[in-house]
Design an enzyme around this catalytic site. Structure first.
Site, PDB file in Angstrom:
ATOM      1  N   ASN A 179       0.844  -1.199   0.000  1.00 16.86           N
ATOM      2  CA  ASN A 179       0.000   0.000   0.000  1.00 16.86           C
ATOM      3  C   ASN A 179       0.881   1.253   0.000  1.00 16.86           C
ATOM      4  O   ASN A 179       1.976   1.268   0.582  1.00 16.86           O
ATOM      5  CB  ASN A 179      -1.029   0.002   1.133  1.00 16.86           C
ATOM      6  CG  ASN A 179      -0.456  -0.223   2.514  1.00 16.86           C
ATOM      7  OD1 ASN A 179       0.608  -0.798   2.660  1.00 16.86           O
ATOM      8  ND2 ASN A 179      -1.171   0.226   3.531  1.00 16.86           N
ATOM      9  N   GLU A 225       0.424   5.234   0.700  1.00 15.74           N
ATOM     10  CA  GLU A 225      -0.496   6.274   1.170  1.00 15.74           C
ATOM     11  C   GLU A 225      -0.028   7.664   0.736  1.00 15.74           C
ATOM     12  O   GLU A 225       1.041   7.826   0.148  1.00 15.74           O
ATOM     13  CB  GLU A 225      -0.635   6.162   2.690  1.00 15.74           C
ATOM     14  CG  GLU A 225      -1.239   4.815   3.078  1.00 15.74           C
ATOM     15  CD  GLU A 225      -1.513   4.655   4.555  1.00 15.74           C
ATOM     16  OE1 GLU A 225      -0.992   5.451   5.367  1.00 15.74           O
ATOM     17  OE2 GLU A 225      -2.263   3.717   4.895  1.00 15.74           O
ATOM     18  N   CYS A 243      -4.181   0.821  -2.358  1.00  8.59           N
ATOM     19  CA  CYS A 243      -4.077  -0.467  -1.668  1.00  8.59           C
ATOM     20  C   CYS A 243      -2.965  -1.332  -2.280  1.00  8.59           C
ATOM     21  O   CYS A 243      -2.594  -1.171  -3.445  1.00  8.59           O
ATOM     22  CB  CYS A 243      -5.388  -1.235  -1.771  1.00  8.59           C
ATOM     23  SG  CYS A 243      -6.670  -0.677  -0.636  1.00  8.59           S
ATOM     24  N   GLU A 249      -3.116  -4.438  -3.164  1.00  5.84           N
ATOM     25  CA  GLU A 249      -3.591  -5.264  -4.287  1.00  5.84           C
ATOM     26  C   GLU A 249      -3.512  -4.478  -5.587  1.00  5.84           C
ATOM     27  O   GLU A 249      -3.133  -5.017  -6.635  1.00  5.84           O
ATOM     28  CB  GLU A 249      -5.044  -5.702  -4.042  1.00  5.84           C
ATOM     29  CG  GLU A 249      -5.242  -6.629  -2.858  1.00  5.84           C
ATOM     30  CD  GLU A 249      -5.461  -5.888  -1.540  1.00  5.84           C
ATOM     31  OE1 GLU A 249      -4.976  -4.739  -1.403  1.00  5.84           O
ATOM     32  OE2 GLU A 249      -6.093  -6.452  -0.648  1.00  5.84           O
ATOM     33  N   CYS A 264     -10.104  -5.365   0.943  1.00  5.26           N
ATOM     34  CA  CYS A 264     -11.234  -4.447   1.029  1.00  5.26           C
ATOM     35  C   CYS A 264     -12.173  -4.685  -0.166  1.00  5.26           C
ATOM     36  O   CYS A 264     -11.807  -5.350  -1.143  1.00  5.26           O
ATOM     37  CB  CYS A 264     -10.749  -2.994   1.057  1.00  5.26           C
ATOM     38  SG  CYS A 264     -10.241  -2.364  -0.554  1.00  5.26           S
ATOM     39  N   CYS A 309     -10.853  -3.763  -3.603  1.00  4.13           N
ATOM     40  CA  CYS A 309      -9.796  -4.650  -4.123  1.00  4.13           C
ATOM     41  C   CYS A 309     -10.360  -5.999  -4.558  1.00  4.13           C
ATOM     42  O   CYS A 309      -9.807  -6.645  -5.452  1.00  4.13           O
ATOM     43  CB  CYS A 309      -8.689  -4.821  -3.092  1.00  4.13           C
ATOM     44  SG  CYS A 309      -7.651  -3.343  -3.037  1.00  4.13           S
TER      45      CYS A 309
HETATM   46  N1  THU Z   1      -5.267  -1.642   2.581  1.00  5.45           N
HETATM   47  C1  THU Z   1      -4.766  -2.371   1.564  1.00  5.45           C
HETATM   48  O1  THU Z   1      -3.663  -2.095   1.088  1.00  5.45           O
HETATM   49  N2  THU Z   1      -5.484  -3.440   1.093  1.00  5.45           N
HETATM   50  C2  THU Z   1      -6.673  -3.838   1.605  1.00  5.45           C
HETATM   51  O2  THU Z   1      -7.308  -4.710   1.044  1.00  5.45           O
HETATM   52  C3  THU Z   1      -7.151  -3.239   2.866  1.00  5.45           C
HETATM   53  C4  THU Z   1      -6.571  -1.898   3.185  1.00  5.45           C
HETATM   54  C5  THU Z   1      -4.495  -0.460   3.070  1.00  5.45           C
HETATM   55  C6  THU Z   1      -5.067   0.849   2.609  1.00  5.45           C
HETATM   56  C7  THU Z   1      -4.512   1.783   3.664  1.00  5.45           C
HETATM   57  O3  THU Z   1      -3.235   2.222   3.246  1.00  5.45           O
HETATM   58  C8  THU Z   1      -4.362   0.933   4.898  1.00  5.45           C
HETATM   59  O4  THU Z   1      -4.467  -0.409   4.462  1.00  5.45           O
HETATM   60  C9  THU Z   1      -5.428   1.204   5.953  1.00  5.45           C
HETATM   61  O5  THU Z   1      -6.692   1.156   5.410  1.00  5.45           O
END
Ligand code: THU
Length: 304
Positions: free
Chosen positions: A214, A216, A225, A227, A258, A261
């Site tokens: 991920n 940010e 994310c 994925e 999530c 994704c």
């Molecule tokens: N996150 C992912 O990378 N993949 C997911 O399927 C769930 C959430 C990340 C997004 C964000 O940077 C952090 O987790 C908190 O939500």
């Protein structure tokens, strides 16, 4: 010193559907039983050939080797370095190079006329028999090969059972390598705001693994994310199909992808595509894309 010199082996490896009868035949042949040992080989990313740290009842050594694969018989050259602090070395190599795969096996070792016979139970792969004739000098190759051929006949090893790939290569096609790739990407996640590091890895139709973390952003909605990062790497390499997925998070034993994704993954996989959740070392939770996203919207809805 012999342990740091390049040496040559003549080897043969085969799947063993009947390990008990193979054991009985070894004993009947008069092979000398050297007992059972547990071995754990960690493979690290290497620029040339393979680099593995062997840890077991016989001690620890770092082995750099190259194989000239053939289903018939393999030859390899290798360099051995004894290791006194295997855990520290493993941590250092993992941090610097990354662990590709870990092979754990229980080996029953026999010796027969200078040939090592390995009866192996490999975690995640099953039973194998292996012969290894170490050549005292290059001129002895024909003799070593004749011994390996004789053993093969005595133990009744069929052509169809021969395996040219090493255990590490066989495991590379399985979930372990995918989960490790996701875990390794996760450690590089850029998540200073949520402090929730996630790693994902997808296996493309070619068999290659693409990993992502991920990413940010101070403008929160611009975050991406893990994925999505992994799928970006897949597409950038020219692939558009996935055959397996792994997702790991630092702070959650099992991190479900999530909703967004699940939709992203469904674009490139099918309802039967396996998704492995949980960090390597722990128990994997296996689900399918269809279970994660039933009744999904897909490209067929857009057909005119
Ligand atoms: N996150 C992912 O990378 N993949 C997911 O399927 C769930 C959430 C990340 C997004 C964000 O940077 C952090 O987790 C908190 O939500």
């Amino acid at each position: 010193m012999l342990s740091t010199m390049a040496r040559v082996n003549v080897e043969l490896k085969a799947r063993d559907p009947t390990p008990e009868s193979t054991l009985a035949r070894c004993i009947a042949l008069g092979a000398v039983d050297q007992g059972a040992l547990e071995q754990r080989d960690s493979y690290f990313t290497a620029r040339r050939g393979r680099l593995k740290l062997r840890n077991g009842d016989e001690g620890s050594e770092l082995i750099a080797y190259r194989r000239l694969d053939s289903a018939e018989q393999a030859e390899s050259t290798y360099v051995l370095a004894p290791v006194s602090e295997p855990e520290a070395l493993s941590e250092a190599l993992d941090a610097a190079l990354g662990t590709v795969v870990v092979v754990s096996k229980r080996r029953r070792l026999f010796l027969w006329e200078g040939v090592r016979i390995h009866l192996d139970e490999v975690e995640g792969l099953g039973s194998f028999v292996e012969f290894e004739a170490v050549l005292p000098a290059a001129g002895h190759r024909a003799e070593a090969q004749a011994k390996v051929n004789r053993l093969r006949a005595e133990l009744g090893i069929d052509d169809g059972a021969l395996v040219s790939a090493g255990y590490a290569d066989l495991l590379m096609d399985g979930p372990q390598a995918l989960r490790r790739a996701a875990d390794s990407a996760m450690r590089n996640a850029y998540a200073p705001y949520s402090r929730f590091k996630v790693g994902a890895a997808v296996r493309g139709g070619s068999g290659a693994i693409y990993a992502g973390a991920n990413v940010e952003n101070a403008a929160y909605p611009q975050g991406q994310c893990a994925e999505a990062s992994a799928l970006g790497a897949l597409v950038a390499s020219g692939e558009t199909a996935i055959t397996a997925v792994a997702v790991v998070a630092e702070k959650l034993e099992v991190c479900p992808p999530c909703g967004g994704c699940r939709q992203r993954l469904a674009e490139f996989g099918g309802p039967e595509t396996p998704v492995y959740l949980g960090r390597p070392g722990g128990t994997p939770v296996e689900v399918t894309l269809g279970e994660l996203l039933p009744g999904s919207f897909g490209r067929e809805a857009l057909r005119e």
